[in-house]
Design a protein around this motif. Structure first.
Motif, short mmCIF file in Angstrom:
data_model
loop_
_atom_site.label_atom_id
_atom_site.label_comp_id
_atom_site.label_asym_id
_atom_site.label_seq_id
_atom_site.Cartn_x
_atom_site.Cartn_y
_atom_site.Cartn_z
N PHE A 163 15.52 49.30 42.48
CA PHE A 163 16.59 49.55 43.16
C PHE A 163 17.72 48.47 42.99
CE2 PHE A 163 13.45 49.05 46.41
CZ PHE A 163 14.02 48.01 47.15
N GLY A 164 18.73 48.78 42.89
CA GLY A 164 19.98 47.76 43.05
C GLY A 164 21.23 48.43 43.10
N VAL A 165 22.10 47.31 43.35
CA VAL A 165 23.43 47.51 43.62
C VAL A 165 24.43 46.62 42.92
CG1 VAL A 165 23.35 48.64 45.92
CG2 VAL A 165 23.48 46.13 45.84
N LYS A 166 25.52 47.06 42.32
CA LYS A 166 26.30 46.26 41.68
C LYS A 166 27.91 46.30 41.92
CE LYS A 166 27.44 45.52 36.62
NZ LYS A 166 27.23 46.14 35.42
N TYR A 167 28.82 45.25 41.75
CA TYR A 167 30.15 45.30 42.09
C TYR A 167 30.69 44.64 40.88
CZ TYR A 167 34.78 43.86 43.24
OH TYR A 167 36.22 43.45 43.10
N GLN A 168 31.62 45.49 40.33
CA GLN A 168 32.27 44.88 38.98
C GLN A 168 33.75 44.97 39.01
OE1 GLN A 168 30.55 45.60 35.12
NE2 GLN A 168 32.66 46.53 34.51
N ARG A 169 34.50 44.01 38.68
CA ARG A 169 36.08 43.81 38.94
C ARG A 169 36.49 43.46 37.41
NH1 ARG A 169 39.94 42.47 42.72
NH2 ARG A 169 41.66 41.26 41.90
N GLU A 170 37.48 44.46 36.99
CA GLU A 170 38.07 44.31 35.68
C GLU A 170 39.56 43.96 35.85
OE1 GLU A 170 36.96 48.09 34.32
OE2 GLU A 170 35.12 47.94 34.70
N GLN A 171 40.11 43.10 35.15
CA GLN A 171 41.34 42.60 34.88
C GLN A 171 41.73 42.59 33.43
OE1 GLN A 171 40.80 38.90 37.72
NE2 GLN A 171 43.04 39.75 38.40
N ILE A 172 42.67 43.55 32.94
CA ILE A 172 42.97 43.71 31.45
C ILE A 172 44.58 43.76 31.50
CG2 ILE A 172 42.84 45.25 29.25
CD1 ILE A 172 40.03 46.23 30.71
N SER A 173 45.01 42.90 30.74
CA SER A 173 46.48 42.90 30.37
C SER A 173 46.78 42.87 28.89
CB SER A 173 47.32 41.89 31.22
OG SER A 173 46.77 40.56 30.56
N ASP A 174 47.62 43.64 28.46
CA ASP A 174 47.77 43.79 27.14
C ASP A 174 49.34 43.88 26.98
OD1 ASP A 174 48.40 46.25 27.55
OD2 ASP A 174 46.86 47.25 26.22
N THR A 224 40.54 47.40 38.13
CA THR A 224 39.77 48.23 38.54
C THR A 224 38.62 47.65 39.18
OG1 THR A 224 40.39 49.48 36.51
CG2 THR A 224 38.37 50.14 37.71
N ASN A 225 38.15 48.10 40.37
CA ASN A 225 36.93 47.76 41.04
C ASN A 225 36.16 48.92 40.99
OD1 ASN A 225 37.99 45.10 42.47
ND2 ASN A 225 39.42 46.31 42.79
N ARG A 226 34.86 48.69 40.46
CA ARG A 226 33.75 49.75 40.30
C ARG A 226 32.53 49.06 41.37
NH1 ARG A 226 34.70 52.36 35.47
NH2 ARG A 226 36.50 51.39 34.06
N PHE A 227 32.02 50.32 41.78
CA PHE A 227 30.79 49.94 42.83
C PHE A 227 29.65 51.00 42.16
CE2 PHE A 227 34.43 49.12 45.26
CZ PHE A 227 34.04 47.96 45.88
N SER A 283 27.87 56.05 41.49
CA SER A 283 29.13 55.16 41.09
C SER A 283 30.48 55.51 41.53
CB SER A 283 29.04 54.75 39.38
OG SER A 283 29.28 55.93 38.85
N ASN A 284 31.39 54.66 41.57
CA ASN A 284 32.68 54.91 42.20
C ASN A 284 33.49 53.81 41.44
OD1 ASN A 284 34.83 54.18 44.53
ND2 ASN A 284 34.66 56.42 44.04
N ASN A 285 34.81 54.15 40.99
CA ASN A 285 35.85 53.11 40.88
C ASN A 285 37.17 53.46 41.44
OD1 ASN A 285 37.99 54.45 38.66
ND2 ASN A 285 35.87 55.11 38.16
N ASP A 286 37.84 52.61 41.72
CA ASP A 286 39.16 52.72 42.36
C ASP A 286 40.32 53.15 41.64
OD1 ASP A 286 39.62 50.52 41.42
OD2 ASP A 286 39.96 49.17 43.29
N TYR A 287 40.10 53.46 40.30
CA TYR A 287 41.19 53.70 39.45
C TYR A 287 41.38 55.30 39.59
CZ TYR A 287 44.17 54.33 35.41
OH TYR A 287 45.36 54.51 34.45
N ASN A 288 40.36 56.12 39.31
CA ASN A 288 40.39 57.47 39.48
C ASN A 288 39.57 57.93 40.57
OD1 ASN A 288 37.63 57.35 38.82
ND2 ASN A 288 38.03 58.12 36.77
N ASN A 289 39.05 57.12 41.57
CA ASN A 289 38.44 57.63 42.85
C ASN A 289 37.34 58.58 42.54
OD1 ASN A 289 39.92 55.77 44.41
ND2 ASN A 289 41.64 57.02 44.37
#
Length: 840
Positions: A440-451, A491-494, A520-526
């Motif tokens: 079992f496991g948990v993960k937090y991921q943060r993405e910053q993308i600029s173009d 974007t923040n993903r859990f 999983s959940n992300n705060d971009y589309n909730n």
């Protein structure tokens, strides 16, 4: 009452004694001392099993004072069998496994097919001899497997069972790997992250993978880098580039490191392309993986990658013949301008492993990925399109131009920049209790993308711009395509998962069941996503040469970057995750042909997909219709025969059948008909309009048949001279003009992807040879030479199509109809290469 209490105490004491367990533990290595991760250790006729970790260490718990037959099995190695007579104390058993092409005993042959959770094990011993033009040997090996297709030999990307490149997961040492975002062709891509000189273990799943893996819809490639047990080094030089690696372990055996350096200059290869010019690609990559064991319970590992990829190109001239036998065409083009692309990536990960007790282990992982990408070009092309003579009786003029269909010009400009910074932190736990193995496991991921995207294309034909606006009698030239945007995404993903592996007997049938759930959940589309998954391996009692696998689940793919962007660069908000519901049924059989061992595998699968984001593929550039939604399916069957086609070698052939289609919601178009009921584009002849609903159309990855083969041979009596052949066949894929996806139902290339690469290897210096006069040569453990012929058949496969606009010959100042000509963008031609590999 007093006697009852005594009986209860005696009962618990006797039960405790009976259930006491001991450990068989140790390290598993090969004959050269390399530690082997992923070796399966099983006590036969029981549910007691385990697997060696990244450093080859294992612990098998069994009841004390009982006898067992313990089998150590690993792909490409001979099984080791230990007859355990029983003991009251734990005992260290270090195992040295001898390498073999196949395991002859069919009872344990499943280890060469799939592991305990259904992942296919891929042998690493052929990576150095595989003829590979891209420098990505691992991915090239994967392309020969079941359910995998690729139409570009210069790229590491591949499609799996109807998916696209973005649907594949790649892990190295438990860390997810990313690739550059702006790459649009194989010649720009350079080298993939995976350095084959450092690889010790490869697992691959074409679908139905476990809950411990992240959310993607197609496949998982799981790579483990080697943990050194001593000094080793190698250098490889060829006309296409160079690689080097070094590895060692400290005297106290606590610290290890393995490092690799790769350099690739592919101008020699790119000169075989049909566009002539000055190619200056330079790709450089450095990787380091190190481990440190602080105590028996606490250890650390660190991995880093620095890659600098530069692609410079000044085109000058191209001459392409295409079309049909009845209407052969030729297009000649002269170019001005240049292209300058750069992709710089930086990656680092740090892992901490802590052994709480014999049953529980914890792992903490943090990683960062940073990419800086720039795509800049200004290219002006002048072209002439001609029809060729097909009269066979006119030998002197056959193939000459007999009619000029038009001349034109197009001008392309781009200044595209992208920065991406991806960080994650995860905690994983591994808990063994009785016959269960929990993860079992948990993960937090943060993405910053600029173009910043700024690109346009201007098309002109026979003096007319193909897109003209008229306002108050004034004509304005309008660009054929234009993209100008600036975006910033945060974007923040859990996510988390729980998974259990459990073995049990159903009568005389053995079943290994792995089941789990991922959230999983992300705060971009909730969105909050639940993904149940399962996999079962079944060993029937009626014939132990057979093994069966049933797996499936619900697989999501959350929108990342490309899936959110329209063609004009606009970002779509609240984009839903794509979903795939999968079922896979596999059968594996061990048999003998010509008195030699073979293994036959077959898998049937079906995927039901919804919330699909339609896309089109231009070479390696995937562009999504982010404002559209579709449902679809993929169904097929894969077959593989693996064995000793030539005694003492391993070869295989894979054949896959696929059908994948999608139905875009609300999709329709108008068909114009004339008085005779025929379709027409002439507005003056239109008498009626018919609304057409296309329904299901092929997805861009819809290729009916794919064949991959790897074949080995050697000179009889001299295994120091070997021949290795890699063969690929993929039936034609559908395509469409830019942003006109409905034509995929009608347009499909007439030519399949067909390619064969061959390599001739010969031993120059053997490990047993001793040089007395030239003592400096004794520093080499071995030296191999290899002559390679890429694209043996000389077939120029098609990567994509360039669409040329033609304006008809008319006196009307404003054109009323247009023609599009699809000009093939062909891949590399035949090429000879020489490579020398030295080990120290």
């Amino acid at each position: 009452m007093k006697h009852t209490l005594i009986y209860i105490i005696i009962f618990f004491i006797s039960t405790n004694v009976y259930s006491q367990k001991i450990k068989i533990y140790g390290t598993i290595t090969d004959s050269k001392g390399q530690k082997l991760p992923g070796v399966t250790i099983r006590a036969l006729e029981t549910n007691y099993f385990c697997a060696s970790d990244y450093q080859g260490y294992y612990e098998l718990k069994i009841p004390s004072n009982e006898s067992f037959t313990i089998v150590y099995s690993y792909i490409s190695f001979e099984n080791d069998t230990l007859l355990w007579a029983g003991s009251e104390t734990s005992k260290e058993m270090n195992i040295i496994m001898g390498q073999s092409d196949f395991e002859l005993n069919p009872i344990y042959a499943i280890a060469n097919f799939v592991d305990e959770t259904g992942m296919e094990r891929v042998s690493t011993k052929n990576l150095t001899i595989l003829p590979d033009i891209s420098g990505n040997a691992v991915e090239t090996m994967i392309k020969t497997g079941m359910g995998v297709a690729s139409n570009n030999e210069m790229s590491s990307q591949y499609n799996v069972r109807g998916g696209n490149f973005d649907e594949n997961l790649i892990y190295v040492n438990d860390v997810q790997i990313y690739r550059p975002f702006l790459v649009r062709s194989g010649q720009q891509e350079g080298m993939s992250f995976i350095n084959s000189d450092l690889v010790s273990n490869i697992k691959f799943s074409a679908g139905g993978f476990d809950a411990k893996y992240d959310d993607k819809m197609s496949s998982v490639l799981d790579i483990v880098y080697r943990t050194p047990t001593g000094f080793d080094a190698s250098v490889s030089l060829s006309l296409l580039g160079a690689t080097a690696h070094i590895e060692n372990i400290s005297k106290n055996k606590k610290f290890t490191y393995i490092a690799g350096l790769r350099h690739k200059r592919s101008e020699y290869l790119l000169k075989t392309l049909e566009i002539e010019g000055n190619y200056k690609p330079v790709f450089t990559d450095f990787q380091l993986y190190s481990t440190y064991n602080l105590t028996e319970k606490l250890s650390f590992s660190f991995m880093t990658n620095i890659a600098d990829n530069v692609y410079n190109f000044i085109p000058t001239y191209s001459d392409e013949t295409f079309g049909t036998f009845g209407q052969p065409l030729q297009i000649s083009a002269y170019y001005e301008g240049q292209e300058k692309d750069s992709y710089s990536t930086f990656f680092g990960s740090f892992s901490t492993d802590y052994k709480v007790n014999d049953n529980l282990k914890l792992r903490f992982i943090t990683s960062s990925y940073y990419t800086i990408e720039a795509e800049k070009y200004d290219i002006d092309a002048y072209y002439s399109l001609n029809q060729l003579n097909t009269q066979l009786d006119s030998t002197e003029t056959a193939g000459d131009s007999i009619l000029n269909l038009g001349v034109g010009q197009y001008l392309m400009h781009a200044r595209n920049y992208l920065n991406a910074f991806i960080n994650d932190f995860s905690v994983k736990a591994y808990w063994s209790v009785k016959s269960h193995y929990f993860q079992f496991g948990v993960k937090y991921q943060r993405e910053q993308i600029s173009d910043v995207l700024s690109e346009w294309k201007y098309v002109d034909s026979a003096g007319y711009s193909t897109t003209i606006d008229r306002i108050d009698e004034v004509q304005f030239v309008r660009l054929y395509t234009s993209t100008k945007s600036q975006n910033n995404l945060l974007t923040n993903r859990f996510s988390g998962f729980l998974q259990d592996s459990y073995s049990f007997n159903l009568g005389l049938t053995k079943i290994k069941l792995t089941y789990g759930i991922r959230a999983s959940n992300n705060d971009y589309n909730n969105e909050f996503l639940i993904s149940p998954r399962f996999s079962s391996l079944i060993t029937p009692h009626w014939d132990k040469k057979w093994f069966f696998r049933l797996s499936g689940g619900v697989y999501y793919q959350s929108p990342f970057y490309r899936e959110l962007r329209l063609f004009d660069g606009t970002i779509i908000e609240n984009q839903k995750s794509q979903r795939s519901i999968q079922v896979i049924l596999g059968a594996y059989y061990t048999l003998k042909i010509w008195k030699r061992p073979f293994k036959f595998s077959t898998e049937l699968y079906f995927k039901k997909m919804d919330n699909l984001i339609p896309y089109e593929l231009d070479n390696l550039r995937i562009r999504y219709y982010a404002d559209l939604n579709a449902k679809g399916f993929a169904a097929g069957a894969d077959f593989k025969l693996y064995g000793e086609f030539v005694p003492g070698t391993d070869s295989w052939i894979s054949v896959s059948f696929l059908k994948t289609m999608e139905d875009i919601e609300g999709d329709f178009y108008n068909k114009y008909v004339d008085t005779a009921g025929n379709t027409t584009n002439n507005p003056y002849a239109v008498v009626d309009t018919v609304v057409v609903y296309p329904g299901y159309i092929p997805r861009p990855s819809d290729q009916l048949i794919s064949v991959g083969m790897f074949f080995q041979d050697y000179i009889p009596g001299n295994d120091n001279m070997k021949v290795n052949l890699a063969f690929f066949f993929n039936s034609p894929a559908p395509f469409n003009p830019p942003q006109q996806y409905r034509f995929r139902s009608q347009l499909r290339s007439a030519f399949p992807y067909l390619r064969a690469d061959i390599g001739f290897s010969f031993l120059i210096i053997s490990p047993q040879r001793n040089f007395e006069k030239f003592g400096f040569l004794n520093i080499f453990e071995s030296v191999w030479g290899q002559i390679e012929i890429f694209n043996l058949m000389g077939i120029r496969n098609i990567a994509s199509f360039n669409w040329m606009e033609l304006v008809p010959n008319t006196t009307n100042p404003i054109p009323i109809s247009y023609d599009k000509i699809a000009v093939p963008n062909r891949l590399t031609g035949r090429l000879f290469n020489f490579k020398i590999t030295c080990r120290f």
